[in-house]
Design an enzyme around this catalytic site. Structure first.
Site, PDB file in Angstrom:
ATOM      1  CB  SER A   1      -0.876   0.035   1.255  1.00 26.01           C
ATOM      2  OG  SER A   1      -1.692  -1.092   1.328  1.00 26.01           O
TER       3      SER A   1
ATOM      4  CG  HIS B   1      -2.831  -1.230  -3.419  1.00 26.15           C
ATOM      5  ND1 HIS B   1      -3.514  -0.074  -3.141  1.00 26.15           N
ATOM      6  CD2 HIS B   1      -2.597  -1.831  -2.225  1.00 26.15           C
ATOM      7  CE1 HIS B   1      -3.677   0.022  -1.836  1.00 26.15           C
ATOM      8  NE2 HIS B   1      -3.135  -1.029  -1.261  1.00 26.15           N
TER       9      HIS B   1
ATOM     10  CD  GLU C   1      -5.200   2.466  -5.715  1.00 26.32           C
ATOM     11  OE1 GLU C   1      -5.807   3.535  -5.613  1.00 26.32           O
ATOM     12  OE2 GLU C   1      -4.331   2.097  -4.902  1.00 26.32           O
TER      13      GLU C   1
ATOM     14  CG  ASN D   1      -4.634   3.898   0.976  1.00 29.41           C
ATOM     15  OD1 ASN D   1      -5.758   3.587   1.366  1.00 29.41           O
ATOM     16  ND2 ASN D   1      -3.643   3.041   0.933  1.00 29.41           N
TER      17      ASN D   1
HETATM   18  N1  LIG Z   1      -4.291  -5.378   5.320  1.00 25.08           N
HETATM   19  C1  LIG Z   1      -4.723  -4.482   4.437  1.00 25.08           C
HETATM   20  O1  LIG Z   1      -5.764  -3.837   4.626  1.00 25.08           O
HETATM   21  C2  LIG Z   1      -3.956  -4.271   3.157  1.00 25.08           C
HETATM   22  C3  LIG Z   1      -4.628  -3.751   2.040  1.00 25.08           C
HETATM   23  C4  LIG Z   1      -3.936  -3.598   0.826  1.00 25.08           C
HETATM   24  C5  LIG Z   1      -2.587  -3.929   0.767  1.00 25.08           C
HETATM   25  N2  LIG Z   1      -1.948  -4.407   1.881  1.00 25.08           N
HETATM   26  C6  LIG Z   1      -0.536  -4.789   1.741  1.00 25.08           C
HETATM   27  O2  LIG Z   1      -0.448  -6.207   1.690  1.00 25.08           O
HETATM   28  C7  LIG Z   1       0.788  -6.634   2.266  1.00 25.08           C
HETATM   29  C8  LIG Z   1       0.513  -7.684   3.332  1.00 25.08           C
HETATM   30  O3  LIG Z   1      -0.359  -7.152   4.280  1.00 25.08           O
HETATM   31  P1  LIG Z   1      -1.247  -8.099   5.216  1.00 25.08           P
HETATM   32  O4  LIG Z   1      -2.250  -7.212   5.851  1.00 25.08           O
HETATM   33  O5  LIG Z   1      -1.660  -9.309   4.480  1.00 25.08           O
HETATM   34  O6  LIG Z   1      -0.150  -8.505   6.319  1.00 25.08           O
HETATM   35  P2  LIG Z   1      -0.131  -9.795   7.261  1.00 25.08           P
HETATM   36  O7  LIG Z   1       0.720  -9.411   8.406  1.00 25.08           O
HETATM   37  O8  LIG Z   1      -1.501 -10.309   7.522  1.00 25.08           O
HETATM   38  O9  LIG Z   1       0.639 -10.900   6.360  1.00 25.08           O
HETATM   39  C9  LIG Z   1       1.966 -10.760   5.981  1.00 25.08           C
HETATM   40  C10 LIG Z   1       2.540 -12.146   5.789  1.00 25.08           C
HETATM   41  O10 LIG Z   1       3.843 -12.028   5.226  1.00 25.08           O
HETATM   42  C11 LIG Z   1       4.633 -13.070   5.760  1.00 25.08           C
HETATM   43  N3  LIG Z   1       6.037 -12.760   5.538  1.00 25.08           N
HETATM   44  C12 LIG Z   1       6.858 -11.951   6.236  1.00 25.08           C
HETATM   45  N4  LIG Z   1       8.101 -11.945   5.681  1.00 25.08           N
HETATM   46  C13 LIG Z   1       8.058 -12.782   4.620  1.00 25.08           C
HETATM   47  C14 LIG Z   1       9.014 -13.210   3.657  1.00 25.08           C
HETATM   48  N5  LIG Z   1      10.276 -12.767   3.695  1.00 25.08           N
HETATM   49  N6  LIG Z   1       8.617 -14.076   2.708  1.00 25.08           N
HETATM   50  C15 LIG Z   1       7.353 -14.544   2.681  1.00 25.08           C
HETATM   51  N7  LIG Z   1       6.392 -14.180   3.560  1.00 25.08           N
HETATM   52  C16 LIG Z   1       6.749 -13.303   4.514  1.00 25.08           C
HETATM   53  C17 LIG Z   1       4.208 -13.148   7.214  1.00 25.08           C
HETATM   54  O11 LIG Z   1       4.573 -14.394   7.798  1.00 25.08           O
HETATM   55  C18 LIG Z   1       2.706 -12.947   7.088  1.00 25.08           C
HETATM   56  O12 LIG Z   1       2.025 -14.181   6.966  1.00 25.08           O
HETATM   57  C19 LIG Z   1       1.494  -5.374   2.794  1.00 25.08           C
HETATM   58  O13 LIG Z   1       2.422  -4.964   1.810  1.00 25.08           O
HETATM   59  C20 LIG Z   1       0.354  -4.345   2.891  1.00 25.08           C
HETATM   60  O14 LIG Z   1       0.783  -3.020   2.642  1.00 25.08           O
HETATM   61  C21 LIG Z   1      -2.604  -4.615   3.068  1.00 25.08           C
END
Ligand SMILES: NC(=O)c1ccc[n+]([C@@H]2O[C@H](COP(=O)([O-])OP(=O)(O)OC[C@H]3O[C@@H](n4cnc5c(N)ncnc54)[C@H](O)[C@@H]3O)[C@@H](O)[C@H]2O)c1
Length: 290
Positions: free
Chosen positions: A125, A146, A158, A197
């Site tokens: 994000s 995204h 996006e 955002n």
């Molecule tokens: N949660 C939201 O609302 C949202 C919305 C859009 C985009 N995002 C983006 O999505 C991405 C993930 O967010 P999330 O909310 O799913 O987080 P999350 O914490 O739920 O999941 C992240 C996962 O990544 C894993 N991880 C960490 N390091 C790693 C590596 N080196 N290799 C493989 N896996 C690894 C973790 O074990 C975890 O399971 C972020 O970049 C965030 O900006 C989140």
């Protein structure tokens, strides 16, 4: 065939958390052979446990056939090694923890292990793909893809190009998003917060300003957004839904990039976060969720 003209058949999703689990299921539902890699293997069971009731609910509501749900689960598999997953992938969607050094390490490994035609995308994000270009060594095959939370249901994706993303890569990623049933939008230039955002931030900023100035209560501001602007949620309700820590993090990232005090985190939101009031997920934010 090399380059992004090659049809996407196999997808690797990196990260099986809140976003990665649903993104991988979207890909599997759309017919792609989908592999998922996470550094924490216990995330695989957690992802399946979260996905099963969701898909069962879709079947119950008549939005998905039972056999299509089963076929999607059969197309989804978990890999123990990032390099193995990358070797088979035509396209990668990275949805790992939002930390630059974590993502740079992942893209460095993907750049080395994935075939030359493989497109690499990040669901970040706040980190635009140009931050990952050097690590990946294939900036023309790189962009942000995204999704929004919950990814199974939110229609917007996006697609954000970096200065070197090729037109063919953009077209392939837009087409992939459409094939997942989404309505992708193209962000032609990297700006902090992309489109959604930024729009959300502008509305939140105004709402927070009105509240701080005592012009109206948060309940009345939320009611106005719902009843006058036809938004499904008011800005305070939405902040609680997204998570106040996430709201704060997005502001910090934008402020870090622009240095513009207007982008800095709002003190009212920071105070709630410091008090452990993160919104719905913690049971209290602007509102209480008993
Ligand atoms: N949660 C939201 O609302 C949202 C919305 C859009 C985009 N995002 C983006 O999505 C991405 C993930 O967010 P999330 O909310 O799913 O987080 P999350 O914490 O739920 O999941 C992240 C996962 O990544 C894993 N991880 C960490 N390091 C790693 C590596 N080196 N290799 C493989 N896996 C690894 C973790 O074990 C975890 O399971 C972020 O970049 C965030 O900006 C989140």
């Amino acid at each position: 065939m090399t380059g992004p003209e090659r049809p996407v058949e196999r997808i690797l999703v990196v990260g099986a958390g809140a976003m990665g689990s649903q993104i991988s299921m979207l890909c599997a539902l759309a017919g792609y052979r989908t592999e998922v890699f996470d550094v924490s293997p216990q995330q695989y069971e957690a992802a399946l446990q979260a996905l099963r009731p969701r898909l069962a609910g879709m079947v119950e509501k008549g939005r998905l056939r039972e056999e299509d749900s089963e076929a999607a689960f059969a197309r989804l598999s978990f890999v123990a090694d990032l390099d193995d997953g990358a070797q088979h992938a035509d396209l990668v969607i990275e949805a790992a923890t939002e930390r630059l050094e974590v993502k740079q390490d992942i893209f460095r490994r993907l750049g080395m292990a994935a075939p030359a035609h493989t497109i690499l995308t990040s669901n970040s994000s706040t980190l635009a793909s140009s931050h990952l270009a050097a690590a990946s060594e294939r900036p023309e095959l790189l962009c942000n893809m995204h999704f929004f939370n919950p990814a199974l249901h939110m229609e917007c994706v996006e697609v954000v190009r970096n200065p070197n993303t090729s037109d063919a890569t953009v077209e392939t990623v837009l087409q992939l998003a459409r094939s997942l049933g989404k309505k992708p939008v193209l962000v032609r230039r990297e700006v902090p917060g992309f489109i959604a955002n930024r729009l959300m931030g502008a509305l939140q900023k105004e709402a927070l300003g009105l509240l701080a100035a005592g012009v109206a209560t948060m309940e009345d501001i939320d009611t106005t957004a719902r009843t006058a602007l036809n938004h499904p949620m008011g800005p305070f309700e939405l902040m609680d839904f997204v998570g106040l820590d996430v709201v704060n993090f997005i502001s910090e990232a934008a402020y870090g990039e622009t240095g513009n005090p207007d982008d800095a985190p709002d003190p009212q939101v920071s105070a709630l976060v410091q008090a452990g009031k993160l919104g719905r997920k913690s049971g209290e934010g602007w509102y209480r969720y008993p």
